[in-house]
Design an enzyme around this catalytic site. Structure first.
Site, PDB file in Angstrom:
ATOM      1  N   HIS A 164       0.915  -0.844   0.102  1.00  0.00           N
ATOM      2  CA  HIS A 164      -0.239  -0.404  -0.187  1.00  0.00           C
ATOM      3  C   HIS A 164       0.996   1.227  -0.169  1.00  0.00           C
ATOM      4  CE1 HIS A 164      -2.930   2.915   1.258  1.00  0.00           C
ATOM      5  NE2 HIS A 164      -4.433   2.052   0.762  1.00  0.00           N
ATOM      6  N   ASP A 201      -8.072  -5.044   0.396  1.00  0.00           N
ATOM      7  CA  ASP A 201      -8.303  -6.401  -1.609  1.00  0.00           C
ATOM      8  C   ASP A 201      -8.343  -7.696  -0.863  1.00  0.00           C
ATOM      9  OD1 ASP A 201      -7.679  -3.055  -2.778  1.00  0.00           O
ATOM     10  OD2 ASP A 201      -9.754  -4.159  -3.130  1.00  0.00           O
TER      11      ASP A 201
END
Ligand code: SDX
Length: 422
Positions: free
Chosen positions: A306, A363
């Protein structure tokens, strides 16, 4: 006021730049007079070290793995509040009182139906169209039916439009699914709560009873909350970019939908399941971990890493807990989970991932939960859109209200040919 002094070592010139305090997290240096003082710009590929605006909506601490909506920790909101309460919080800045909730929730129900003309657009799409392609087209078409919103004059009208587009998104998303399956489009059920109604529109048929378990509604609701807002991520930055030109709100939201579709962003949830299916078995995991670590191989572990979180994504932690709770109740696909657990087990200890602070993100877990809810892969990102629309419209309202807001227009480092003549 604190400040930074910048000195040009060649000319010896120095200038002071004020440091602006943030309520939480890193303070910021105001560099607005940098070019005037030194004739230079900054270069920050991907703008990961650059603040593009001031905001009161969401705070993320990437090192701690902390996410707050209007100051409330995401874990508490996902557990103790429903998504419609979170919509009210993100849009207005406060959680609703019981009376405010009753009025707000009823108002949202009344806004669920898009214009009947939107349904006709679906007739033009082939069954094979990706739901995100249909979603993008249908939401863009809202501007053709609500043209009085093309020039929103008041904050109140903007708020009204925001509630409208948030309320309609599940109906449009459900239309994309049903069209892709060749099923009849189902009207929203005004007697069902937001998340239950979405599952109903996916599953119902004109005849017969539709079964929806309470645990499925709770799960869908938490997923919308976890996806609702995430400060200046790529799609929100896109939304603000379009909004900064005074384009109408639907234009900005459609731009956000298309930015979110990318597999490096919101499209990752669909890619995670495709990747787990491609890996196929726990025995193959090592081979793909090696590919992910090979800088000459473009393969990346979907659902890992991320731009901001250099620790566990707090939303991933909530989803992992939810997935494990659902495993028995909903018969979550244990084979894909076994593969996912093996990937996680290796990646959380392997030097390549540890040294780069690559942790599971939102996700990585959402896909296996959607599968358990009987939702097909191509609907994962449309569900992300349903959750995130409230974040996009809240950021648009904040931008509208910001007296310092300007058209988004970064500069560049020019490395092309020098001036030349024909
Ligand atoms: C979302 O920004 C948001 O808030 C987004 C989001 C939201 O709510 O809006 O949180 C939603 O988009 C979550 C992210 C979903 N995307 C994925 O899961 C796709 C896989 N992840 C990667 O594409 C990547 O991690 C990003 C795009 C998410 C972040 O990329 P960065 O921060 O730009 O990291 P980087 O490209 O600079 O990589 C740093 C290093 C590189 O290796 P080196 O060059 O140092 O050798 O880490 C490696 C990268 O190759 N790396 C990975 C990796 N992610 C980064 N290696 C293998 N697998 C990965 N997934």
């Amino acid at each position: 006021m604190a400040s930074f002094t910048l000195t040009d070592n060649q000319s010896g010139k120095s200038a002071e730049f004020p440091v602006l305090d943030s309520v939480l997290g890193s303070n910021v240096i105001d560099i607005s007079k940098l070019h005037k003082e030194f004739g230079v710009y900054t270069l920050d590929n991907g703008l990961s070290m650059t603040g593009s605006c001031e905001s009161k909506i969401t705070y993320i601490d990437g090192n701690k793995g902390e996410l707050l909506y209007r100051g409330y920790p995401i874990e508490e909101l996902a557990e103790k509040k429903n998504y419609v309460e979170v919509i009210h919080l993100i849009l207005t800045g406060e959680l609703p009182s019981q009376e405010e909730y009753t009025v707000f929730e009823r108002d949202m129900r009344q806004k669920r139906f898009p214009h009947e003309g939107i349904k006709k657009i679906f007739n033009a799409f082939p069954d094979s169209a990706h739901p995100m392609a249909m979603m993008s087209s249908a939401v863009s078409a809202l501007s053709a039916f609500h043209h009085r919103h093309l020039d929103v004059s008041s904050d109140e009208e903007y708020r009204e439009m925001s509630q409208r587009v948030v309320a309609k998104m599940p109906t449009i998303a459900a239309y994309t699914f049903r069209h892709s399956m060749g099923y009849p489009l189902i009207f929203p059920d005004m007697d069902r709560y937001f998340s239950e109604n979405f599952l109903y529109m996916l599953r119902a048929f004109p005849t017969g009873k539709t079964e929806i378990k309470d645990v499925e509604i709770k799960c869908m609701d938490a997923i919308f909350t976890l996806h609702a807002e995430h400060e200046q991520n790529a799609s929100t930055t896109t939304v603000r970019g379009v909004g900064s030109t005074s384009a109408h709100p639907y234009a900005a939201i459609v731009a956000g939908i298309n930015a979110l579709w990318g597999k490096a962003h919101g499209g990752a949830n669909e890619s995670v399941i495709s990747q787990l299916e491609m890996i196929g078995s726990v025995e193959n995991v090592d081979k793909y971990i090696a590919k992910a670590k090979d800088s000459n191989d473009e393969f990346r572990l979907m659902g890992f890493g991320h731009r901001v979180y250099k620790n566990f994504d707090p939303r991933a932690k909530v989803l992992k807990k939810l997935r494990d709770e659902l495993r028995d109740e909903l018969g979550v696909n244990s084979k894909l989970i076994e593969i996912a657990n093996r990937i996680e087990e290796i990646a959380l200890t392997d030097e390549y991932f540890v040294s780069r602070n690559l942790y599971p993100n939102i996700d990585f877990y959402s896909g296996t939960i959607f599968e358990a809810l009987g939702i097909k892969k191509s609907m994962f990102t449309p569900i992300f859109v349903i959750g995130r629309t409230v974040g996009w419209v809240a950021q648009l309202i904040e931008q509208r209200r910001d007296p310092k807001a300007k058209i988004v227009r970064p500069r560049q480092r020019y490395i092309g040919p020098g001036k030349r003549h024909l």
